[in-house]
Design a protein around this motif. Structure first.
Motif, PDB file in Angstrom:
ATOM      1  N   GLN A 183      29.719 -48.679  11.980  1.00 20.05           N
ATOM      2  CA  GLN A 183      28.765 -49.823  12.125  1.00 20.05           C
ATOM      3  C   GLN A 183      28.744 -50.302  10.299  1.00 20.05           C
ATOM      4  N   GLY A 184      29.294 -51.443  10.152  1.00 21.42           N
ATOM      5  CA  GLY A 184      29.050 -51.977   8.590  1.00 21.42           C
ATOM      6  C   GLY A 184      28.112 -52.948   8.691  1.00 21.42           C
ATOM      7  N   ILE A 185      28.291 -54.211   7.799  1.00 23.52           N
ATOM      8  CA  ILE A 185      27.327 -55.235   7.467  1.00 23.52           C
ATOM      9  C   ILE A 185      26.827 -55.615   9.000  1.00 23.52           C
ATOM     10  N   ASP A 186      25.551 -55.950   9.387  1.00 18.60           N
ATOM     11  CA  ASP A 186      24.945 -56.655  10.248  1.00 18.60           C
ATOM     12  C   ASP A 186      23.889 -55.829  11.082  1.00 18.60           C
ATOM     13  N   ASP A 187      23.766 -54.773  10.629  1.00 20.55           N
ATOM     14  CA  ASP A 187      22.285 -53.938  11.160  1.00 20.55           C
ATOM     15  C   ASP A 187      21.406 -53.508  10.026  1.00 20.55           C
ATOM     16  N   ASP A 188      20.522 -52.599  10.303  1.00 18.54           N
ATOM     17  CA  ASP A 188      19.442 -52.305   9.175  1.00 18.54           C
ATOM     18  C   ASP A 188      20.160 -51.411   8.154  1.00 18.54           C
ATOM     19  N   ALA A 189      21.457 -50.700   8.487  1.00 17.38           N
ATOM     20  CA  ALA A 189      22.190 -49.694   7.635  1.00 17.38           C
ATOM     21  C   ALA A 189      23.659 -49.524   8.198  1.00 17.38           C
ATOM     22  N   ALA A 190      24.400 -48.782   7.255  1.00 14.52           N
ATOM     23  CA  ALA A 190      25.830 -48.960   7.861  1.00 14.52           C
ATOM     24  C   ALA A 190      25.671 -47.205   8.558  1.00 14.52           C
ATOM     25  N   VAL A 191      26.995 -46.978   9.170  1.00 11.55           N
ATOM     26  CA  VAL A 191      26.826 -45.713   9.853  1.00 11.55           C
ATOM     27  C   VAL A 191      28.352 -45.352   9.732  1.00 11.55           C
ATOM     28  N   PHE A 192      28.735 -44.145   9.231  1.00 11.66           N
ATOM     29  CA  PHE A 192      30.197 -43.941   9.466  1.00 11.66           C
ATOM     30  C   PHE A 192      30.197 -42.180   9.489  1.00 11.66           C
ATOM     31  N   ARG A 193      31.301 -41.822  10.193  1.00  9.07           N
ATOM     32  CA  ARG A 193      31.543 -40.412  10.823  1.00  9.07           C
ATOM     33  C   ARG A 193      32.410 -39.798   9.866  1.00  9.07           C
ATOM     34  N   PRO A 194      32.213 -39.081   9.035  1.00  3.65           N
ATOM     35  CA  PRO A 194      33.120 -38.418   7.836  1.00  3.65           C
ATOM     36  C   PRO A 194      34.085 -37.518   8.472  1.00  3.65           C
ATOM     37  N   GLY A 195      33.912 -36.846   9.398  1.00  3.51           N
ATOM     38  CA  GLY A 195      34.701 -35.509   9.996  1.00  3.51           C
ATOM     39  C   GLY A 195      34.471 -34.380   9.156  1.00  3.51           C
ATOM     40  N   ASN A 196      35.576 -33.568   8.922  1.00 10.29           N
ATOM     41  CA  ASN A 196      35.556 -32.314   8.540  1.00 10.29           C
ATOM     42  C   ASN A 196      35.844 -32.651   6.921  1.00 10.29           C
ATOM     43  N   ARG A 197      35.010 -33.175   6.103  1.00  8.70           N
ATOM     44  CA  ARG A 197      35.206 -33.411   4.784  1.00  8.70           C
ATOM     45  C   ARG A 197      33.995 -33.625   3.919  1.00  8.70           C
ATOM     46  N   ASP A 198      33.891 -33.229   2.786  1.00 10.94           N
ATOM     47  CA  ASP A 198      32.502 -33.413   1.934  1.00 10.94           C
ATOM     48  C   ASP A 198      32.469 -35.023   1.555  1.00 10.94           C
ATOM     49  N   VAL A 199      31.408 -35.645   1.531  1.00 12.66           N
ATOM     50  CA  VAL A 199      30.915 -36.975   1.160  1.00 12.66           C
ATOM     51  C   VAL A 199      30.631 -36.856  -0.589  1.00 12.66           C
ATOM     52  N   VAL A 200      31.380 -37.760  -1.389  1.00 12.67           N
ATOM     53  CA  VAL A 200      30.855 -37.835  -2.556  1.00 12.67           C
ATOM     54  C   VAL A 200      30.188 -39.451  -2.751  1.00 12.67           C
ATOM     55  N   THR A 201      29.184 -39.419  -3.434  1.00  5.47           N
ATOM     56  CA  THR A 201      28.540 -40.673  -3.443  1.00  5.47           C
ATOM     57  C   THR A 201      27.840 -41.066  -4.955  1.00  5.47           C
ATOM     58  N   THR A 202      27.910 -42.017  -5.411  1.00  6.84           N
ATOM     59  CA  THR A 202      27.296 -42.386  -6.725  1.00  6.84           C
ATOM     60  C   THR A 202      27.006 -43.902  -6.926  1.00  6.84           C
ATOM     61  N   VAL A 203      26.209 -44.284  -7.657  1.00  9.35           N
ATOM     62  CA  VAL A 203      25.932 -45.711  -7.994  1.00  9.35           C
ATOM     63  C   VAL A 203      25.938 -45.991  -9.421  1.00  9.35           C
ATOM     64  N   ASP A 204      26.362 -47.063  -9.821  1.00  9.07           N
ATOM     65  CA  ASP A 204      26.349 -47.729 -11.370  1.00  9.07           C
ATOM     66  C   ASP A 204      25.821 -49.042 -11.275  1.00  9.07           C
ATOM     67  N   THR A 205      25.127 -49.591 -12.249  1.00  9.49           N
ATOM     68  CA  THR A 205      24.489 -50.941 -12.343  1.00  9.49           C
ATOM     69  C   THR A 205      25.119 -51.613 -13.547  1.00  9.49           C
ATOM     70  N   MET A 206      25.321 -52.937 -13.378  1.00 13.54           N
ATOM     71  CA  MET A 206      25.761 -53.608 -14.624  1.00 13.54           C
ATOM     72  C   MET A 206      24.797 -54.724 -14.724  1.00 13.54           C
ATOM     73  N   VAL A 207      24.325 -55.038 -15.935  1.00 11.88           N
ATOM     74  CA  VAL A 207      23.107 -56.196 -16.143  1.00 11.88           C
ATOM     75  C   VAL A 207      23.683 -57.073 -17.178  1.00 11.88           C
ATOM     76  N   ASP A 208      23.245 -58.114 -17.058  1.00 10.02           N
ATOM     77  CA  ASP A 208      23.563 -59.275 -17.937  1.00 10.02           C
ATOM     78  C   ASP A 208      22.958 -59.135 -19.358  1.00 10.02           C
TER      79      ASP A 208
END
Ligand SMILES: Nc1ncnc2c1ncn2[C@@H]1O[C@H](COP(=O)(O)OP(=O)(O)O)[C@@H](O)[C@H]1O
Ligand SMILES: Cc1ncc(C[n+]2csc(CCOP(=O)(O)OP(=O)(O)O)c2C)c(N)n1
Ligand SMILES: [Mg+2]
Ligand SMILES: [Mg+2]
Ligand SMILES: [Mg+2]
Length: 327
Positions: free
Chosen positions: A22-47
């Motif tokens: 499930q991508g855009i259109d519900d309260d949150a997205a859903v993905f099924r990674p399978g047999n892998r590690d998930v790596v996640t990060t966030v970065d911000t840019m400001v005027d």
């Protein structure tokens, strides 16, 4: 156009990742990674901090914001899959400008087959864009800053300091008609995250990687601290582009160390694996240079030693820092 019409306008027309449920259109997205590690990060840019009207068009803001995040995934050895975009939009920002930001992101998203799966849109004072990215890596195979060992070769991809050179040209409205100037500006506005290179060296047992966002004076210290080793860097081996050397001969030295925003990869690898790393870079026509060697720590903590014409000095963190001073 209101918030909801805007969200509909930026919904991807098609998707690349099979693991998305499930991508855009519900309260949150859903993905099924399978047999892998998930790596996640966030970065911000400001005027006013990461860009201004003088330095970037909306297209570049989107491109650069996603590039910075993909670069962090590359530095973990992860192949990117998804991104979410959180926007603070000033009242006077036009729909055309917003579209430009999404076009910038889309260009990179297409190149790396990553899907936009959500985000948030609010109005506020300054334009701000936060991107969360997620990627996959084989279980247990992420590349950590803590993985450097004495005897390793230290390498860096591409060249250093170019982004700072481009920024200088833009902020001071210097002549940018030369090929060298255009190159530095391009390096500032549209850095190349080294995703393919990081993926292509996945079968090397152990590597420490860190991407260059603040300048290698910072990033090398992060590896030294995390791995509890000393990084000995040879000043004359730092890779400088012809463009930077030609336009900023007096500043290139400092900018290579602490200019930041190059989004190259700084790494360390066992001596016997260096050739494989070099071959992988050659295959991608990506310049890569050895810039030093890892040694046992001389003190009770790891540090960076810069060697210059037979003199050696401790290289402190000297790149960009957001929260300065005070306790
Ligand atoms: N406000 C915050 N809240 C929680 N974690 C944070 C925050 N800011 C930074 N971090 C974490 O601190 C670490 C260093 O961040 P940063 O220096 O921004 O890394 P990078 O230069 O790779 O983007 C990362 O693990 C990051 O997720
Ligand atoms: C208008 C403008 N002024 C100054 C800079 C320089 N600058 C801003 S942030 C930064 C460091 C990198 O950003 P950061 O948010 O620290 O990225 P991260 O380390 O989290 O990846 C630099 C060199 C710029 N890009 N644009
Ligand atoms: Mg960060
Ligand atoms: Mg990083
Ligand atoms: Mg930083």
């Amino acid at each position: 156009m209101d918030e909801f019409a805007f969200i509909q306008s930026i919904r991807p027309a098609y998707l690349h990742q099979k693991s998305l449920i499930q991508g855009i259109d519900d309260d949150a997205a859903v993905f099924r990674p399978g047999n892998r590690d998930v790596v996640t990060t966030v970065d911000t840019m400001v005027d006013g901090v990461h860009f201004s009207k003088d330095t970037m068009e909306p297209f570049h803001i989107g491109y650069r914001a996603l590039a910075a995040n993909l670069s962090d995934l590359a530095a973990m050895g992860s192949v990117p899959a998804f991104y979410l975009v959180s926007l603070v939009v000033p009242k006077d920002y036009s729909h055309e400008e917003l579209k430009g930001i999404y076009e910038g992101m889309k260009e990179l998203a297409e190149a790396y087959q990553v899907d936009l799966i959500g985000g948030d849109t609010v109005s506020g004072k300054e334009l701000s864009i936060s991107i969360t990215v997620m990627g996959y890596v084989k279980i247990g195979e992420a590349r950590y800053r803590s993985h450097a060992q004495a005897g390793d070769r230290i390498f860096v991809t591409g060249t250093l300091g170019d982004s700072r050179g481009g920024l200088e040209l833009l902020l001071n409205q210097m002549d940018s008609s030369s090929e060298a100037a255009a190159y530095l500006i391009q390096r500032h506005r549209q850095p190349s995250p080294r995703v393919r290179f990081a993926a292509s060296i996945h079968d090397i047992d152990r590597l420490a990687l860190n991407d260059v966002s603040d300048g290698i004076a910072n990033e090398a210290n992060e590896i030294a601290a995390a791995s509890q080793v000393d990084l000995h860097i040879e000043n004359n081996w730092l890779p400088c582009s012809q463009a930077l050397a030609a336009l900023f001969p007096n500043d290139s030295q400092e900018w290579m160390l602490s200019g930041g925003e190059d989004f190259e990869l700084l790494g360390t690898v066992a001596e016997e694996n260096w050739q494989a790393v070099q071959a992988a870079a050659d295959e991608l026509h990506l310049p890569i240079h050895i810039i030093g060697q890892v040694e046992e720590k001389a003190k009770e903590f790891g540090q960076v030693i810069l060697h210059k014409n037979s003199e050696a000095a401790v290289l402190k963190k000297s790149g960009y820092t957001h929260l300065k001073g005070g306790e």
